[in-house]
Design a protein around this motif. Structure first.
Motif, PDB file in Angstrom:
ATOM      1  N   VAL A 258       0.837  -1.198   0.000  1.00  0.00           N
ATOM      2  CA  VAL A 258       0.000   0.000   0.000  1.00  0.00           C
ATOM      3  C   VAL A 258       0.872   1.250   0.000  1.00  0.00           C
ATOM      4  CG1 VAL A 258      -1.840  -1.174   1.260  1.00  0.00           C
ATOM      5  CG2 VAL A 258      -0.107   0.113   2.527  1.00  0.00           C
ATOM      6  N   PRO A 259       0.348   2.375  -0.507  1.00  0.00           N
ATOM      7  CA  PRO A 259       1.058   3.646  -0.328  1.00  0.00           C
ATOM      8  C   PRO A 259       0.935   4.060   1.132  1.00  0.00           C
ATOM      9  CG  PRO A 259      -1.026   4.005  -1.462  1.00  0.00           C
ATOM     10  CD  PRO A 259      -0.846   2.525  -1.349  1.00  0.00           C
ATOM     11  N   MET A 260       2.058   4.359   1.762  1.00  0.00           N
ATOM     12  CA  MET A 260       2.064   4.650   3.190  1.00  0.00           C
ATOM     13  C   MET A 260       2.522   6.087   3.443  1.00  0.00           C
ATOM     14  SD  MET A 260       1.435   3.239   6.182  1.00  0.00           S
ATOM     15  CE  MET A 260       1.624   1.443   6.135  1.00  0.00           C
ATOM     16  N   MET A 261       1.630   6.897   4.010  1.00  0.00           N
ATOM     17  CA  MET A 261       1.962   8.273   4.354  1.00  0.00           C
ATOM     18  C   MET A 261       2.847   8.285   5.594  1.00  0.00           C
ATOM     19  SD  MET A 261      -1.772  10.069   3.667  1.00  0.00           S
ATOM     20  CE  MET A 261      -2.539   9.223   5.055  1.00  0.00           C
ATOM     21  N   HIS A 262       3.652   9.325   5.714  1.00  0.00           N
ATOM     22  CA  HIS A 262       4.667   9.324   6.769  1.00  0.00           C
ATOM     23  C   HIS A 262       4.975  10.751   7.194  1.00  0.00           C
ATOM     24  CE1 HIS A 262       9.213   9.122   7.736  1.00  0.00           C
ATOM     25  NE2 HIS A 262       8.534   8.836   8.833  1.00  0.00           N
ATOM     26  N   GLN A 263       5.045  10.972   8.505  1.00  0.00           N
ATOM     27  CA  GLN A 263       5.556  12.243   9.009  1.00  0.00           C
ATOM     28  C   GLN A 263       5.938  12.112  10.470  1.00  0.00           C
ATOM     29  OE1 GLN A 263       3.084  15.723   9.931  1.00  0.00           O
ATOM     30  NE2 GLN A 263       1.256  14.557   9.295  1.00  0.00           N
ATOM     31  N   LYS A 264       6.778  13.048  10.922  1.00  0.00           N
ATOM     32  CA  LYS A 264       7.152  13.151  12.327  1.00  0.00           C
ATOM     33  C   LYS A 264       6.617  14.478  12.835  1.00  0.00           C
ATOM     34  CE  LYS A 264      11.467  10.643  11.497  1.00  0.00           C
ATOM     35  NZ  LYS A 264      12.946  10.751  11.470  1.00  0.00           N
ATOM     36  N   GLU A 265       5.748  14.420  13.814  1.00  0.00           N
ATOM     37  CA  GLU A 265       5.136  15.636  14.344  1.00  0.00           C
ATOM     38  C   GLU A 265       4.664  15.388  15.768  1.00  0.00           C
ATOM     39  OE1 GLU A 265       4.513  18.557  14.559  1.00  0.00           O
ATOM     40  OE2 GLU A 265       5.166  19.443  12.658  1.00  0.00           O
ATOM     41  N   GLN A 266       4.133  16.424  16.371  1.00  0.00           N
ATOM     42  CA  GLN A 266       3.552  16.301  17.695  1.00  0.00           C
ATOM     43  C   GLN A 266       2.059  15.984  17.565  1.00  0.00           C
ATOM     44  OE1 GLN A 266       4.975  20.090  19.546  1.00  0.00           O
ATOM     45  NE2 GLN A 266       5.697  18.738  21.163  1.00  0.00           N
ATOM     46  N   PHE A 267       1.660  14.867  18.141  1.00  0.00           N
ATOM     47  CA  PHE A 267       0.266  14.452  18.123  1.00  0.00           C
ATOM     48  C   PHE A 267      -0.146  14.002  19.518  1.00  0.00           C
ATOM     49  CE2 PHE A 267       1.669  13.404  13.737  1.00  0.00           C
ATOM     50  CZ  PHE A 267       0.773  14.212  13.034  1.00  0.00           C
ATOM     51  N   ALA A 268      -1.438  14.040  19.762  1.00  0.00           N
ATOM     52  CA  ALA A 268      -1.968  13.479  21.009  1.00  0.00           C
ATOM     53  C   ALA A 268      -1.961  11.961  20.870  1.00  0.00           C
ATOM     54  CB  ALA A 268      -3.378  13.996  21.270  1.00  0.00           C
ATOM     55  N   PHE A 269      -1.391  11.299  21.851  1.00  0.00           N
ATOM     56  CA  PHE A 269      -1.147   9.864  21.739  1.00  0.00           C
ATOM     57  C   PHE A 269      -1.334   9.210  23.101  1.00  0.00           C
ATOM     58  CE2 PHE A 269       1.788   6.180  21.596  1.00  0.00           C
ATOM     59  CZ  PHE A 269       1.324   5.565  20.437  1.00  0.00           C
ATOM     60  N   ALA A 270      -1.814   7.976  23.093  1.00  0.00           N
ATOM     61  CA  ALA A 270      -1.994   7.247  24.343  1.00  0.00           C
ATOM     62  C   ALA A 270      -1.727   5.770  24.125  1.00  0.00           C
ATOM     63  CB  ALA A 270      -3.410   7.446  24.885  1.00  0.00           C
ATOM     64  N   VAL A 271      -1.289   5.114  25.172  1.00  0.00           N
ATOM     65  CA  VAL A 271      -1.121   3.663  25.175  1.00  0.00           C
ATOM     66  C   VAL A 271      -2.088   3.092  26.193  1.00  0.00           C
ATOM     67  CG1 VAL A 271       0.455   1.742  25.545  1.00  0.00           C
ATOM     68  CG2 VAL A 271       1.313   3.871  24.539  1.00  0.00           C
ATOM     69  N   ASP A 272      -3.006   2.261  25.743  1.00  0.00           N
ATOM     70  CA  ASP A 272      -3.956   1.615  26.642  1.00  0.00           C
ATOM     71  C   ASP A 272      -3.422   0.216  26.961  1.00  0.00           C
ATOM     72  OD1 ASP A 272      -6.089   0.279  27.860  1.00  0.00           O
ATOM     73  OD2 ASP A 272      -7.596   1.405  26.753  1.00  0.00           O
ATOM     74  N   THR A 273      -2.795   0.078  28.112  1.00  0.00           N
ATOM     75  CA  THR A 273      -2.178  -1.205  28.476  1.00  0.00           C
ATOM     76  C   THR A 273      -3.236  -2.269  28.777  1.00  0.00           C
ATOM     77  OG1 THR A 273      -2.008  -0.427  30.767  1.00  0.00           O
ATOM     78  CG2 THR A 273      -0.088  -0.119  29.354  1.00  0.00           C
ATOM     79  N   GLU A 274      -4.403  -1.837  29.232  1.00  0.00           N
ATOM     80  CA  GLU A 274      -5.469  -2.778  29.552  1.00  0.00           C
ATOM     81  C   GLU A 274      -6.026  -3.429  28.285  1.00  0.00           C
ATOM     82  OE1 GLU A 274      -9.887  -2.872  31.718  1.00  0.00           O
ATOM     83  OE2 GLU A 274      -8.723  -1.010  31.615  1.00  0.00           O
TER      84      GLU A 274
END
Length: 438
Positions: A258-274
């Motif tokens: 697939v064509p894969m878009m890519h960038q490095k930026e500041q985003f809101a992010f979370a890890v749900d361990t549950e």
């Protein structure tokens, strides 16, 4: 004494209603909904402010509708997954629920109760008037013009000239759901079909076409609900950084390119361990947000079973802005569903059988829903259909000695939600199983 039909088309939903009573002519009604969402990529604002956030007006009819619409969205999602295993899932929850609520205006007795309870409402605690007041607020909120965001939901009734509708039904549909009403000659089904399809095509800027198919002489009314969404990401992906051929895992063993878009930026992010998943929030310009949810391998079912309004609130509290290197496929998918086989499993049964009571629409004929089809289309790209050269200059390639960042690659099955911040409503919800299947 034979049946007529009502079609219910939702993005498009298509509802065929059968009529029978002490009259020689039997009519049908078609309910259609058109849906389109061309999408562009954006990073979040400084403070994560997408869906959902606790409301200070939880007791209002509107807030009740918004919250219950979220849970209805996930219940319907789980049903669609069961109906179409190992396939892409995509639909507009808000369009389906609004369509059903509008249909309930013409329903009586158990038919009405099943529709409203199927949407999640407790009629002992929430009067029907409050339910429609909440939807009225929702419909109005989704029609407020915006310079940055094209979001439009609307309804229309195409009524057989000879059909005598109940005055209350017609008035409430106009007042509460801002529906347009058109007198229509259904004696020539192909001409009537072309007129309805043209209306939806125009309202969705040409994106939803041929929403109605197979109109027949039994059709007496067509109810159309359409939703159109177009937005640009606040921080677009630069096309030059899109990798044209990137591996994407479908199922456990198959890999597609697939064509894969890519960038490095500041985003809101979370890890749900549950729930063993990553949650990425990306804002659009305007009042909309996209969420991309990537479960660990083998954990998709666990995630799907846990989806609820409460889950989204938990994520909203854990989202934090951080540097992210993100890989997201550029794709276009669509999905169609026969809801007449799905909604009864969610408690909405009488509307689809001989026990249907739609005497609130017309007393002359008994109506029964025989067909309900939903179709939705989604396009995700670097910037959107209105790509502007100026926006590409916002992309900055970070050097290796820049800030540390977390890498997340959506290179296997993931969930996507598009929400409206003003109403905390899920506009679109889907699972990308195979981005190469349009």
């Amino acid at each position: 004494m034979g049946p007529g039909n009502l079609h219910f088309n939702e993005s498009p939903i298509k509802l065929d209603i059968f009529c029978s009573k002490m009259v020689p002519s039997l009519y049908g009604v078609l309910f259609a909904v058109g849906l389109c969402a061309p999408i562009y990529c954006v990073s979040p604002a400084s403070t994560p402010s997408g869906y959902p956030h606790p409301s200070s007006t939880k007791s209002t009819p509107a807030s009740q509708v918004y919250s219950l619409n979220t849970d209805f969205a996930f219940r319907l999602y789980r049903r669609l997954v069961l109906e179409t295993p190992s396939q892409n899932v995509f639909f507009s929850p808000v369009s389906v629920s609004t369509s059903l609520a509008m249909l309930s205006l013409g329903a009586h007795s158990v038919t009405k109760t099943q529709i409203l309870q199927g949407l999640g409402f407790n009629l002992t605690h929430t009067p029907e008037s409050a339910i429609h007041q909440g939807f009225q607020h929702l419909v109005h909120s989704l029609t407020v013009p915006s310079e940055d965001l094209a979001l439009k939901m609307g309804s229309a009734l195409f009524i057989k000239k000879e059909l005598q509708l109940q005055a209350n039904f017609l008035g409430n549909v106009k007042r509460l759901y801002e529906a347009e009403v058109f007198s229509t000659d259904f004696s020539n089904p192909s001409v009537a079909q072309a007129r309805i399809n043209s209306h939806v095509k125009n309202r969705t800027q040409g994106k939803v076409v041929d929403i109605i198919q197979g109109l027949d002489l039994l059709t007496a009314m067509v109810l159309v609900n359409h939703i159109f969404f177009k937005a640009r990401w606040e921080k677009p992906f630069h096309p030059a950084y899109t990798r044209k051929s990137f591996p994407f895992l479908v199922g456990k063993q198959v890999t597609v390119r697939v064509p894969m878009m890519h960038q490095k930026e500041q985003f809101a992010f979370a890890v749900d361990t549950e729930l063993n998943c990553f949650v990425l929030q990306m804002d659009y310009k305007g009042d909309a947000v996209a969420f991309f949810v990537l479960p660990s391998k083998g954990k998709m079912r666990q995630l799907e079973q846990a989806l609820s309004a409460r889950t989204l609130i938990k994520w909203s509290h854990s989202l934090q802005k951080r540097w992210i290197e993100v890989f997201i496929p550029k794709f276009s998918i669509s999905a169609s569903y026969n809801l007449e086989t799905i909604l009864p499993k969610m408690g909405i049964q009488n509307a689809f059988d001989e026990n249907a009571d739609f005497s609130g629409i017309t007393k002359r004929d008994s109506l029964q829903v025989s067909k309900a089809t939903h179709k939705a289309v989604l396009n995700v790209s670097e910037e959107g259909t209105e790509a502007a050269a100026a926006t590409t200059t916002k992309f900055i390639v970070r050097s290796k000695d820049g800030p540390s960042y977390f890498t997340v690659s959506f290179n296997r099955t993931f969930l996507m939600m598009i929400t409206n911040k003003a109403t905390d409503s899920i506009l679109f919800l889907g699972k990308v199983e195979n981005p190469t299947k349009s």
